[in-house]
Write an enzyme that holds these catalytic residues in place. Structure first.
Site, PDB file in Angstrom:
ATOM      1  N   LYS A 235      28.842 -37.221  16.611  1.00  0.00           N
ATOM      2  CA  LYS A 235      28.432 -36.064  16.738  1.00  0.00           C
ATOM      3  C   LYS A 235      28.194 -35.854  15.322  1.00  0.00           C
ATOM      4  O   LYS A 235      29.038 -35.895  14.337  1.00  0.00           O
ATOM      5  CB  LYS A 235      29.324 -35.414  17.338  1.00  0.00           C
ATOM      6  CG  LYS A 235      28.747 -33.617  17.357  1.00  0.00           C
ATOM      7  CD  LYS A 235      29.730 -32.884  18.365  1.00  0.00           C
ATOM      8  CE  LYS A 235      30.982 -32.358  17.594  1.00  0.00           C
ATOM      9  NZ  LYS A 235      31.617 -31.265  18.045  1.00  0.00           N
TER      10      LYS A 235
ATOM     11  N   LYS B 205      35.074 -24.809  19.037  1.00  0.00           N
ATOM     12  CA  LYS B 205      35.845 -24.099  19.713  1.00  0.00           C
ATOM     13  C   LYS B 205      37.225 -24.891  19.048  1.00  0.00           C
ATOM     14  O   LYS B 205      37.228 -26.204  18.537  1.00  0.00           O
ATOM     15  CB  LYS B 205      35.883 -24.508  21.154  1.00  0.00           C
ATOM     16  CG  LYS B 205      35.650 -25.828  21.615  1.00  0.00           C
ATOM     17  CD  LYS B 205      35.191 -25.847  22.964  1.00  0.00           C
ATOM     18  CE  LYS B 205      35.183 -27.287  23.747  1.00  0.00           C
ATOM     19  NZ  LYS B 205      33.812 -27.834  23.629  1.00  0.00           N
TER      20      LYS B 205
ATOM     21  N   GLU C 117      33.994 -21.607  30.029  1.00  0.00           N
ATOM     22  CA  GLU C 117      34.758 -21.765  31.172  1.00  0.00           C
ATOM     23  C   GLU C 117      35.170 -23.245  30.974  1.00  0.00           C
ATOM     24  O   GLU C 117      36.491 -23.567  31.703  1.00  0.00           O
ATOM     25  CB  GLU C 117      34.138 -21.819  32.136  1.00  0.00           C
ATOM     26  CG  GLU C 117      32.548 -22.353  32.490  1.00  0.00           C
ATOM     27  CD  GLU C 117      32.868 -23.995  32.353  1.00  0.00           C
ATOM     28  OE1 GLU C 117      33.682 -24.567  32.906  1.00  0.00           O
ATOM     29  OE2 GLU C 117      32.052 -24.637  31.744  1.00  0.00           O
TER      30      GLU C 117
ATOM     31  N   ARG D  50      27.990 -29.635  38.417  1.00  0.00           N
ATOM     32  CA  ARG D  50      28.810 -28.760  38.274  1.00  0.00           C
ATOM     33  C   ARG D  50      28.571 -27.251  39.066  1.00  0.00           C
ATOM     34  O   ARG D  50      27.132 -27.104  39.040  1.00  0.00           O
ATOM     35  CB  ARG D  50      29.324 -28.205  36.816  1.00  0.00           C
ATOM     36  CG  ARG D  50      29.535 -29.319  36.088  1.00  0.00           C
ATOM     37  CD  ARG D  50      30.371 -28.851  34.825  1.00  0.00           C
ATOM     38  NE  ARG D  50      30.500 -29.877  33.718  1.00  0.00           N
ATOM     39  CZ  ARG D  50      31.498 -30.896  33.673  1.00  0.00           C
ATOM     40  NH1 ARG D  50      32.147 -31.155  34.787  1.00  0.00           N
ATOM     41  NH2 ARG D  50      31.292 -31.642  32.471  1.00  0.00           N
TER      42      ARG D  50
ATOM     43  N   SER E 205      35.477 -36.333  23.032  1.00  0.00           N
ATOM     44  CA  SER E 205      36.429 -35.252  23.245  1.00  0.00           C
ATOM     45  C   SER E 205      37.189 -35.704  24.398  1.00  0.00           C
ATOM     46  O   SER E 205      38.154 -36.546  24.414  1.00  0.00           O
ATOM     47  CB  SER E 205      35.226 -34.241  24.040  1.00  0.00           C
ATOM     48  OG  SER E 205      35.685 -33.041  24.332  1.00  0.00           O
ATOM     49  N   HIS E 206      36.943 -34.977  25.655  1.00  0.00           N
ATOM     50  CA  HIS E 206      37.971 -35.088  26.762  1.00  0.00           C
ATOM     51  C   HIS E 206      37.984 -36.258  27.551  1.00  0.00           C
ATOM     52  O   HIS E 206      38.707 -36.522  28.638  1.00  0.00           O
ATOM     53  CB  HIS E 206      37.906 -34.034  27.658  1.00  0.00           C
ATOM     54  CG  HIS E 206      36.476 -33.585  28.090  1.00  0.00           C
ATOM     55  ND1 HIS E 206      35.639 -33.285  27.237  1.00  0.00           N
ATOM     56  CD2 HIS E 206      35.891 -33.863  29.293  1.00  0.00           C
ATOM     57  CE1 HIS E 206      34.608 -33.316  27.895  1.00  0.00           C
ATOM     58  NE2 HIS E 206      34.745 -33.669  29.137  1.00  0.00           N
TER      59      HIS E 206
ATOM     60  N   ASP F  69      43.035 -31.276  24.182  1.00  0.00           N
ATOM     61  CA  ASP F  69      42.163 -32.441  24.834  1.00  0.00           C
ATOM     62  C   ASP F  69      41.992 -33.409  23.808  1.00  0.00           C
ATOM     63  O   ASP F  69      42.637 -33.561  22.769  1.00  0.00           O
ATOM     64  CB  ASP F  69      40.880 -32.043  25.175  1.00  0.00           C
ATOM     65  CG  ASP F  69      39.618 -31.795  23.973  1.00  0.00           C
ATOM     66  OD1 ASP F  69      40.272 -31.288  22.912  1.00  0.00           O
ATOM     67  OD2 ASP F  69      38.607 -31.891  24.185  1.00  0.00           O
TER      68      ASP F  69
ATOM     69  N   ASP G  65      39.893 -34.626  21.201  1.00  0.00           N
ATOM     70  CA  ASP G  65      39.528 -34.166  20.011  1.00  0.00           C
ATOM     71  C   ASP G  65      40.103 -32.717  19.450  1.00  0.00           C
ATOM     72  O   ASP G  65      39.829 -32.320  18.495  1.00  0.00           O
ATOM     73  CB  ASP G  65      38.026 -34.299  19.705  1.00  0.00           C
ATOM     74  CG  ASP G  65      37.470 -33.462  20.617  1.00  0.00           C
ATOM     75  OD1 ASP G  65      37.608 -32.884  21.728  1.00  0.00           O
ATOM     76  OD2 ASP G  65      36.031 -33.037  20.262  1.00  0.00           O
TER      77      ASP G  65
ATOM     78  N   ASP H  87      39.600 -29.580  20.456  1.00  0.00           N
ATOM     79  CA  ASP H  87      38.947 -28.455  20.522  1.00  0.00           C
ATOM     80  C   ASP H  87      39.224 -27.786  21.938  1.00  0.00           C
ATOM     81  O   ASP H  87      38.720 -26.575  21.977  1.00  0.00           O
ATOM     82  CB  ASP H  87      37.631 -28.583  20.384  1.00  0.00           C
ATOM     83  CG  ASP H  87      36.828 -29.531  21.116  1.00  0.00           C
ATOM     84  OD1 ASP H  87      37.249 -30.045  22.332  1.00  0.00           O
ATOM     85  OD2 ASP H  87      35.585 -29.949  20.971  1.00  0.00           O
ATOM     86  N   ARG H  88      39.535 -28.199  23.253  1.00  0.00           N
ATOM     87  CA  ARG H  88      39.726 -27.655  24.149  1.00  0.00           C
ATOM     88  C   ARG H  88      41.594 -26.889  24.383  1.00  0.00           C
ATOM     89  O   ARG H  88      42.110 -27.745  23.883  1.00  0.00           O
ATOM     90  CB  ARG H  88      39.569 -28.413  25.599  1.00  0.00           C
ATOM     91  CG  ARG H  88      38.340 -28.900  25.408  1.00  0.00           C
ATOM     92  CD  ARG H  88      37.749 -29.681  26.633  1.00  0.00           C
ATOM     93  NE  ARG H  88      36.672 -29.998  26.904  1.00  0.00           N
ATOM     94  CZ  ARG H  88      35.901 -30.311  28.047  1.00  0.00           C
ATOM     95  NH1 ARG H  88      36.453 -30.170  29.260  1.00  0.00           N
ATOM     96  NH2 ARG H  88      34.356 -30.315  28.037  1.00  0.00           N
TER      97      ARG H  88
HETATM   98  C1  G16 Z   1      31.414 -29.687  25.377  1.00  0.00           C
HETATM   99  C2  G16 Z   1      30.624 -28.846  24.780  1.00  0.00           C
HETATM  100  C3  G16 Z   1      31.011 -27.520  25.387  1.00  0.00           C
HETATM  101  C4  G16 Z   1      30.731 -27.779  26.818  1.00  0.00           C
HETATM  102  C5  G16 Z   1      31.484 -28.864  27.585  1.00  0.00           C
HETATM  103  C6  G16 Z   1      31.187 -29.099  28.916  1.00  0.00           C
HETATM  104  O1  G16 Z   1      32.856 -29.882  25.358  1.00  0.00           O
HETATM  105  O2  G16 Z   1      30.905 -28.766  23.598  1.00  0.00           O
HETATM  106  O3  G16 Z   1      30.272 -26.645  25.035  1.00  0.00           O
HETATM  107  O4  G16 Z   1      30.994 -26.582  27.674  1.00  0.00           O
HETATM  108  O5  G16 Z   1      31.163 -29.904  26.834  1.00  0.00           O
HETATM  109  O6  G16 Z   1      29.809 -29.500  29.115  1.00  0.00           O
HETATM  110  P1  G16 Z   1      29.088 -30.158  30.230  1.00  0.00           P
HETATM  111  O7  G16 Z   1      29.048 -29.031  31.257  1.00  0.00           O
HETATM  112  O8  G16 Z   1      27.487 -30.236  30.014  1.00  0.00           O
HETATM  113  O9  G16 Z   1      29.657 -31.445  30.744  1.00  0.00           O
HETATM  114  P2  G16 Z   1      33.673 -31.293  24.713  1.00  0.00           P
HETATM  115  O10 G16 Z   1      34.927 -30.594  24.689  1.00  0.00           O
HETATM  116  O11 G16 Z   1      33.390 -32.221  25.662  1.00  0.00           O
HETATM  117  O12 G16 Z   1      33.057 -31.330  23.231  1.00  0.00           O
END
Ligand code: G16
Length: 542
Positions: free
Chosen positions: A125, A375, A363, A495, A112-113, A276, A278, A280-281
């Site tokens: 995944k 997303k 968020e 967080r 992801s990010h 981001d 991948d 999705d953000r």
């Molecule tokens: C993932 C999850 C999201 C989550 C985010 C942050 O996003 O798919 O649902 O809100 O991580 O998670 P955490 O607060 O546990 O780091 P992504 O974009 O990384 O796949």
């Protein structure tokens, strides 16, 4: 030929908030990918002859991992794999392809990010047949299997040429290398009023979309510059690079600061957006106006009916617990339910499948809808373009009107990164131990109304998920939430989510950190963040 290879378990192959994420060198260990992928297949049933979708965000090690997954899928007995050309499929596009082609599931290679490159992060995944991330009963089974695995099966066929679209074969399995953009672009054209958005661009509307050298580049170029007629150059950093150009592909105010600065300057285009690693953000910034992800969810929910795909209205909204309550106010006005789920897109799947929710958001810069089960960054951008085209107003006008109608939820997230894991666990355990005594206490001029540890009761399958974050509510309606991230790969990330509702339109123009200053001070002193972690301030403020 299919070989059976003896192996021994690796520690820690536990999928987190979104799949298994580790540093690249961890994944590069012999048998590491194979063990995890075999553990996935061993946790599934009745996939023989079925279709598996495979793709990733193009990060370092993507191609190697994809070749391994293809050969293991053939050995496991899948009938067909659909793999994105170049190994590319954004996470929402993978979800779209799984659903459209009625695949059994999909394997998405992404962290992801998180940063990429030889010393960056990698991830794997598994997504189920509805196109969404595997639910916990499957991820738990995968982890259990990974602890006892003794062998995996793999074909010794040659690598597939991922750069040539069309059909190939590995053992008895068909490999179809597909255009990664086509199915997704077709779906977007069904949901949004492309004619109105074309007219918007034709009328001189200006935009900068920062693809952050990650997977969304080809999608954004094809749709924004191709189909919607945005001028060439609207999409910047549009080539997916294995190391994301050395950047951190996280579309927030820290890692997309250039974009933010541009939008706050007198050279600002009408809209700034980013996605981001991948895809999705999303990040949405109007000229002179940042839109928080929580506000974006609320504003999208309030205006979704302006897009053709949602003209009948939305059935319900879902947001993760730490996401602000702005969407709840929209739901109330629309007379629909706003569901509150744990962090992790996988928790939205049941609500979407059951038709209880249409629009979801978090968020953490995630927004999406029932069109896929992930997303979707570009979807959120197109939704905003559709809203702007339909309302013929600027982002700032829409935001101001929304706050005047519903009130403003001032909101910030403070992240303390790479904290010592034991210290972070100790901090959370201490907070949990003090929950019962917090109600009624006066803290920094505010009074605690109640405090708890969030638990989710899934209304569809009845499952219960506990310990999803400590919530401290104050009598003035403010809230502080503490939880540990489930996506980091080094130490722990604490967080802290801080929120205050302000109904008075006369007080809607404060700077966010200033508006929340008293709560921010409480957020640090209550768990003694500095004493326990040595950190006097967060690393990232969004
Ligand atoms: C993932 C999850 C999201 C989550 C985010 C942050 O996003 O798919 O649902 O809100 O991580 O998670 P955490 O607060 O546990 O780091 P992504 O974009 O990384 O796949």
């Amino acid at each position: 030929m299919i070989r059976t290879v003896a192996t021994t378990p690796f520690d820690g192959q536990k999928p987190g908030t979104s799949g298994l994420r580790k540093k690249v060198p961890v994944f590069q260990q012999p048998h590491y990918v194979e063990n995890f992928v075999q553990s996935v297949f061993d946790s599934l049933e009745n996939y023989e002859g079925e279709t598996l979708v495979i793709g990733g965000d193009g990060r370092y090690f993507n191609r190697e991992a994809i070749q391994t997954v293809i050969k293991m899928a053939a050995a496991a007995g899948f009938g067909r794999v659909l793999v994105g050309k170049g190994g590319i499929l954004s996470t929402p596009a993978a979800s779209c392809v799984i659903r459209k082609h009625e695949a059994f599931g999909g394997i998405v290679l992404s962290a992801s990010h998180n940063p990429g490159g030889p010393h960056g992060d990698f991830g794997i995944k598994y997504n189920i047949g509805n196109g969404g991330p595997a639910p916990e009963r499957i991820t738990d089974a995968i982890f259990e299997r990974s602890k006892t695995i003794a062998a995996y099966k793999i074909s010794d066929a040659d690598d597939i040429d991922l750069d040539v679209q069309g059909l190939a074969r590995v053992e008895d399995m068909v490999v179809d290398v597909i255009d990664p953009v086509e199915d997704y672009a077709e779906l977007m054209a069904q949901l949004f009023d492309f004619g109105a958005i074309r007219d918007l661009f034709a009328g001189g509307f200006s935009m900068r979309f920062d693809a952050m050298s990650a997977v969304t580049g080809p999608y954004a170029k094809a749709i924004l510059e191709g189909e919607l007629g945005a001028p060439e150059g609207t999409v910047v950093h549009g080539e997916p690079l294995p190391d994301f150009g050395g950047h951190h592909p996280d579309p927030n105010l820290v890692h997309a600061k250039d974009l933010y600065d541009l939008l706050m300057s007198d050279r600002a285009p009408d809209l700034g957006a980013a996605s981001d690693g991948d895809g999705d953000r999303n990040l949405i910034i109007g000229r002179g106006q940042f839109v928080t992800p929580s506000d974006s969810l609320a504003m999208i929910a309030a205006n979704a009916h302006l897009a053709p795909g949602y003209k009948a209205g939305i059935a319900g909204i879902a947001r993760s617990m730490p996401t602000s309550g702005a969407a709840d106010r929209v739901a109330e006005k629309l007379g629909i339910t706003c569901y509150e789920t744990p962090t992790g897109w996988k928790f939205f799947g049941n609500l979407l499948d059951a038709g209880l929710a249409t629009v979801c958001g978090e968020e953490s810069a995630g927004t999406g809808s029932s069109h896929v089960r992930e997303k979707d960054g570009l979807w959120a951008v197109l939704m905003w373009l559709n809203i702007l085209a339909a309302r013929k107003q600027s982002v700032v006008e829409i935001v101001r009107e929304h706050w005047a109608t519903y009130g403003r939820n001032y909101y910030t997230r403070h992240d303390y990164e790479e904290v010592d894991s034991a210290a972070a666990d100790g901090l959370m355990a201490d907070l949990r131990g003090r929950l019962d005594g917090l109600a009624g206490q006066a803290l920094g001029g505010l009074t605690v109304e109640k405090a708890d540890d969030f638990a989710y009761h899934d209304p569809v399958d009845g499952s219960v998920t506990t310990k999803q974050g400590v919530r401290v509510f104050f009598t003035d309606g403010s809230r502080i939430v503490y939880r540990l991230s489930g996506t980091g790969t080094a130490g722990a990330t604490l967080r802290v989510y801080i929120e205050r509702f302000e109904p008075d339109a006369g007080k809607h123009e404060l700077e966010t950190q200033a508006a929340l200053a008293d709560l921010i001070a409480i957020s640090r002193s209550l768990p003694d963040i500095e004493g326990r972690t040595g950190r006097s301030a967060p690393d990232v403020v969004t």
